[in-house]
Design a protein around this motif. Structure first.
Motif, mmCIF file in Angstrom:
data_model
loop_
_atom_site.group_PDB
_atom_site.id
_atom_site.type_symbol
_atom_site.label_atom_id
_atom_site.label_comp_id
_atom_site.label_asym_id
_atom_site.label_seq_id
_atom_site.Cartn_x
_atom_site.Cartn_y
_atom_site.Cartn_z
ATOM 1 N N ARG A 85 0.651 -1.336 -0.011
ATOM 2 C CA ARG A 85 0.598 -0.048 0.203
ATOM 3 C C ARG A 85 1.044 1.317 0.063
ATOM 4 N NH1 ARG A 85 -4.769 -2.321 0.223
ATOM 5 N NH2 ARG A 85 -4.675 -4.076 1.058
ATOM 6 N N THR A 86 1.479 1.094 -0.378
ATOM 7 C CA THR A 86 2.059 2.452 -0.885
ATOM 8 C C THR A 86 2.590 3.302 -2.247
ATOM 9 O OG1 THR A 86 4.407 0.911 -1.890
ATOM 10 C CG2 THR A 86 4.601 1.343 0.900
ATOM 11 N N PRO A 87 2.198 4.923 -1.844
ATOM 12 C CA PRO A 87 2.438 5.033 -3.119
ATOM 13 C C PRO A 87 2.596 4.135 -4.583
ATOM 14 C CG PRO A 87 2.910 6.621 -2.099
ATOM 15 C CD PRO A 87 3.365 5.781 -1.238
ATOM 16 N N ARG A 88 4.621 3.962 -4.264
ATOM 17 C CA ARG A 88 5.145 3.008 -5.572
ATOM 18 C C ARG A 88 3.702 1.624 -6.041
ATOM 19 N NH1 ARG A 88 8.664 3.181 -9.412
ATOM 20 N NH2 ARG A 88 8.893 1.142 -10.420
ATOM 21 N N ILE A 89 3.421 1.343 -5.327
ATOM 22 C CA ILE A 89 2.400 0.305 -6.076
ATOM 23 C C ILE A 89 1.660 0.926 -6.226
ATOM 24 C CG2 ILE A 89 1.434 -1.965 -5.835
ATOM 25 C CD1 ILE A 89 4.837 -1.951 -4.824
ATOM 26 N N ASP A 90 0.770 1.768 -6.051
ATOM 27 C CA ASP A 90 -0.238 2.766 -6.262
ATOM 28 C C ASP A 90 0.153 2.692 -7.742
ATOM 29 O OD1 ASP A 90 -1.991 2.776 -4.314
ATOM 30 O OD2 ASP A 90 -1.537 4.797 -4.341
ATOM 31 N N ARG A 151 -8.482 8.537 0.372
ATOM 32 C CA ARG A 151 -7.258 7.938 -0.026
ATOM 33 C C ARG A 151 -6.573 8.845 1.017
ATOM 34 N NH1 ARG A 151 -5.613 3.487 -2.521
ATOM 35 N NH2 ARG A 151 -8.115 2.681 -2.421
ATOM 36 N N PHE A 152 -6.202 9.672 0.819
ATOM 37 C CA PHE A 152 -5.050 11.084 0.786
ATOM 38 C C PHE A 152 -5.459 10.866 3.056
ATOM 39 C CE2 PHE A 152 -4.711 15.401 3.330
ATOM 40 C CZ PHE A 152 -3.810 15.860 2.794
ATOM 41 N N LEU A 153 -6.443 10.498 3.320
ATOM 42 C CA LEU A 153 -6.081 10.599 4.996
ATOM 43 C C LEU A 153 -5.474 9.277 5.593
ATOM 44 C CD1 LEU A 153 -10.221 12.155 5.549
ATOM 45 C CD2 LEU A 153 -7.176 13.075 5.836
ATOM 46 N N GLU A 154 -5.167 8.655 4.883
ATOM 47 C CA GLU A 154 -5.595 6.921 4.783
ATOM 48 C C GLU A 154 -3.701 7.161 4.481
ATOM 49 O OE1 GLU A 154 -8.086 3.824 2.538
ATOM 50 O OE2 GLU A 154 -6.009 3.138 2.137
ATOM 51 N N LEU A 155 -2.815 7.700 3.553
ATOM 52 C CA LEU A 155 -1.855 7.846 3.386
ATOM 53 C C LEU A 155 -1.441 8.316 4.797
ATOM 54 C CD1 LEU A 155 -1.802 8.027 -0.415
ATOM 55 C CD2 LEU A 155 -0.823 5.517 0.616
ATOM 56 N N ARG A 156 -1.902 9.524 5.086
ATOM 57 C CA ARG A 156 -0.885 10.205 5.979
ATOM 58 C C ARG A 156 -1.506 9.405 7.022
ATOM 59 N NH1 ARG A 156 -3.316 16.183 6.547
ATOM 60 N NH2 ARG A 156 -5.239 14.904 8.209
ATOM 61 N N GLU A 157 -2.590 8.789 7.569
ATOM 62 C CA GLU A 157 -2.028 7.885 8.437
ATOM 63 C C GLU A 157 -0.619 6.607 8.131
ATOM 64 O OE1 GLU A 157 -5.738 4.897 9.701
ATOM 65 O OE2 GLU A 157 -6.527 7.276 9.945
ATOM 66 N N ARG A 163 -0.102 14.519 -1.036
ATOM 67 C CA ARG A 163 0.043 15.909 -1.506
ATOM 68 C C ARG A 163 -1.479 15.427 -2.337
ATOM 69 N NH1 ARG A 163 1.992 20.356 -4.381
ATOM 70 N NH2 ARG A 163 1.758 19.354 -6.520
ATOM 71 N N TYR A 164 -2.265 16.280 -1.381
ATOM 72 C CA TYR A 164 -3.777 16.008 -1.717
ATOM 73 C C TYR A 164 -4.342 15.820 -3.514
ATOM 74 C CZ TYR A 164 -8.458 16.538 -2.433
ATOM 75 O OH TYR A 164 -10.208 16.398 -3.259
ATOM 76 N N GLU A 165 -3.172 16.723 -4.030
ATOM 77 C CA GLU A 165 -3.417 17.273 -5.751
ATOM 78 C C GLU A 165 -3.157 16.597 -6.405
ATOM 79 O OE1 GLU A 165 -2.176 19.280 -3.534
ATOM 80 O OE2 GLU A 165 -4.069 20.601 -3.654
ATOM 81 N N ASP A 166 -2.121 15.582 -5.712
ATOM 82 C CA ASP A 166 -1.282 14.580 -6.252
ATOM 83 C C ASP A 166 -1.514 12.707 -6.597
ATOM 84 O OD1 ASP A 166 1.313 16.272 -7.071
ATOM 85 O OD2 ASP A 166 1.969 15.213 -5.249
ATOM 86 N N VAL A 167 -2.662 13.090 -4.976
ATOM 87 C CA VAL A 167 -3.351 11.195 -5.286
ATOM 88 C C VAL A 167 -5.052 11.999 -5.570
ATOM 89 C CG1 VAL A 167 -5.031 10.430 -3.576
ATOM 90 C CG2 VAL A 167 -2.896 11.719 -2.139
ATOM 91 N N LEU A 168 -5.586 12.610 -6.212
ATOM 92 C CA LEU A 168 -5.958 13.180 -6.484
ATOM 93 C C LEU A 168 -5.919 12.814 -8.510
ATOM 94 C CD1 LEU A 168 -9.105 13.783 -7.597
ATOM 95 C CD2 LEU A 168 -8.731 16.096 -7.802
#
Ligand code: C5P
Length: 215
Positions: A85-90, A151-157, A163-168
């Motif tokens: 569940r990392t940004p890389r795998i996303d 998803r942003f809140l999940e990553l922050r946790e 960044r929200y814009e990147d996640v969107l």
């Protein structure tokens, strides 16, 4: 016939949260099929095997050990719950998931899980491909902004920098890829019930799904 509940939808629509609660309430296992695609993506990406159908990919898929237990998914015998569940795998997962070779590798594994006790499964092609005879089929949606916010809140946790814009943008990109691929694209099955989760609590959505199961 064991009870199968199929839940599909785009990233961040709340599928896994709702599916887990529904499964718990019905007393049947929960199957997170996204985690299976993520685990394969992790395995292939770490080995530098690009997302194209080639001999190296084929051999890797033959070799890899992927197991589903009650609580976790084991990749080469190891719980990879966090690593998948990392940004890389996303970023890389959709390209691997678009390949028929990869999807075929997971088909029987998924179907096998439902045979004994039934299951609640979430993914992109549960109702359309993997469990076409599911008793209940749900297509969960939410606005792009709401899905990105979750998803942003999940990553922050998880203390992942985001960044929200990147996640969107990334969520939109992943949905584009998942919807436009030729094998098992993300789409609502004709006989699925569409539920928008915008402005609803998790409890409300879970209640609606349970009501459909009990109909
Ligand atoms: O559900 P999750 O966001 O963890 O899924 C990760 C990715 O795995 C999706 O973006 C999609 O590319 C792929 N996937 C799929 N079919 C499924 C479940 C996930 O193609 N049934």
């Amino acid at each position: 016939q064991p009870l199968i509940v199929a839940i599909d939808g785009p990233a961040g629509a709340g599928k896994s949260t709702v599916a887990k609660l529904v499964a718990g309430s019905l007393g049947v296992p929960y199957l997170d099929t996204g985690a299976l695609y993520r685990a394969l993506a992790l395995f292939l990406d770490a080995r530098g095997i690009p997302p194209v159908e080639c001999d190296a990919l084929y051999s890797a898929l033959q070799e890899v050990s992927l197991e589903i237990t009650e609580k976790e998914i084991l990749l080469e015998g190891k719980n990879v719950g966090a690593e998948i569940r990392t940004p890389r795998i996303d970023t890389v997962v959709s390209a691997y998931a678009s390949l028929p070779m990869v999807r075929n590798r997971l088909l029987d594994l998924q179907r096998e899980q439902g045979k004994r006790k039934g299951l609640v499964a979430d993914g992109r092609d549960m109702a359309t491909v993997v469990f076409p005879d599911a008793r209940v089929k749900i297509f969960l949606t939410a606005s792009d902004e709401e899905r990105a916010r979750r998803r942003f809140l999940e990553l922050r946790e998880r203390k992942e920098n985001a960044r929200y814009e990147d996640v969107l943008e990334q969520i939109r990109e992943r949905d584009r890829a998942d919807s436009s691929r030729s094998t098992a694209p993300l789409r609502k099955a004709d006989d699925a019930v569409e539920l928008s989760t915008d402005g609803l609590t998790i409890g409300e959505v879970t209640g609606s799904v349970l009501a459909l199961v009990r109909e």
